[in-house]
Write a protein that holds these residues in place. Sequence first.
Motif, mmCIF file in Angstrom:
data_model
loop_
_atom_site.group_PDB
_atom_site.id
_atom_site.type_symbol
_atom_site.label_atom_id
_atom_site.label_comp_id
_atom_site.label_asym_id
_atom_site.label_seq_id
_atom_site.Cartn_x
_atom_site.Cartn_y
_atom_site.Cartn_z
ATOM 1 N N TYR A 176 0.830 -1.203 0.000
ATOM 2 C CA TYR A 176 0.000 0.000 0.000
ATOM 3 C C TYR A 176 0.869 1.260 0.000
ATOM 4 O O TYR A 176 0.606 2.220 -0.749
ATOM 5 C CB TYR A 176 -0.918 -0.016 1.220
ATOM 6 N N ARG A 197 2.485 1.749 -3.409
ATOM 7 C CA ARG A 197 1.538 2.267 -4.388
ATOM 8 C C ARG A 197 1.241 3.750 -4.160
ATOM 9 O O ARG A 197 1.101 4.519 -5.120
ATOM 10 C CB ARG A 197 0.253 1.448 -4.330
ATOM 11 N N ARG A 198 1.132 4.167 -2.898
ATOM 12 C CA ARG A 198 0.906 5.583 -2.607
ATOM 13 C C ARG A 198 2.097 6.426 -3.044
ATOM 14 O O ARG A 198 1.920 7.521 -3.597
ATOM 15 C CB ARG A 198 0.640 5.772 -1.105
ATOM 16 N N GLU A 215 1.918 6.719 -6.736
ATOM 17 C CA GLU A 215 0.847 7.635 -7.122
ATOM 18 C C GLU A 215 1.265 9.084 -6.927
ATOM 19 O O GLU A 215 1.008 9.952 -7.787
ATOM 20 C CB GLU A 215 -0.401 7.316 -6.296
#
Length: 266
Positions: free
Chosen positions: A235, A238-239, A242
Motif C-alpha cells: 500500500y 503504491r501511494r 501515485e
Amino acid sequence: MMEKKRSDCPALPPGWKKEEVIRKSGLSAGKSDVYYYSPSGKKFRSKPQLSRYLGNKVDLGCFDFRTGKMMPGKLQKNKQRLRHDPLSLAKGGKPDLNTALPIRQTASIFKQPVTKVTSHPGNKVKADLQRASEQPRQLFWERRLKGLHSSDVTEEVLRTMDLPKGLQSVGPDSSDHTLLSAIASALHMSSTPITGQTTVAAEKNPAIWLNASQPLCRAFTVTDEQIREQELKVYQARRSLEDALMADGLARAAENTREQLEGKTA
C-alpha cells in the motif's frame, strides 16, 4: 580463481576485444565464459545484448558468440531448424534466448509403456497419469544458481532482497542468495504450497531425506501479522508511486503553461 584470455575479434569492427574467462574451481571448473568489449571498454555478456548495441552496423546472424567467428553454415542450420520446428512457428519464428529456469534435460531411465495409436474407432488407449507426471528430479540443482545476479540496463548489479529471520537454509554450501533464488523458482514452477523441508531428517542427511519439490529451507509458517505487514508495504509503495506520478504530471503541466506564455510574449 579464474584465468582470463583477451584477444582481438576480427569478425567485429576494429577495436573490439574478446575475453575468455576459464573457471579454475567449483563444480563448473574447466568451463569458460565469453565476454566482448567495445573500443570504449563497454562489456557485453550475451549475443542479444551485443546485437542491440551494434544495431544494423554488423549482421550477427551467423556470428558465433563463443568462438567469435562468422559461421554461415550455422545460420543455415538454424533457419532449417526454425522452419521445421512447430513450437518456433507457433511463437512467430523467434529464437529461444534461454531465459527458462534450469530444468533437468536428460531422458527418463524408467521403462515407459508404448501404445500405438491409429484412427481405428475400436482402439482403446490406456495411460498411467501418475507415472507420466512423475519425472526424475536433480538434487541440489539450486546450486547452479549460485553466483548469478540480476542487473539493470546499465549492467549495475541490483541489490537482493533481505530474507526473514524465520527462513533458514538446509543443505551443503547454501547461502541466503541461493535460498532466495530457490524459493523464487519454486513459486514460479510449482503448483503445490511452498512449505520447506518438513522432516527433521532432511537436515541431518539431506541427500537421502530431501524433498526435491520444496526449496532448500527449513519448514516455515506465514502468520497473519506478516501478511498484514506485506500488505502495508504494498500500500505504501503504491501511494508513493501515485504521488510521484501526480508530481510529474503537475510539473509537465506547469512547464507547458510556461512555454505557452513565453511564446505569446515573444
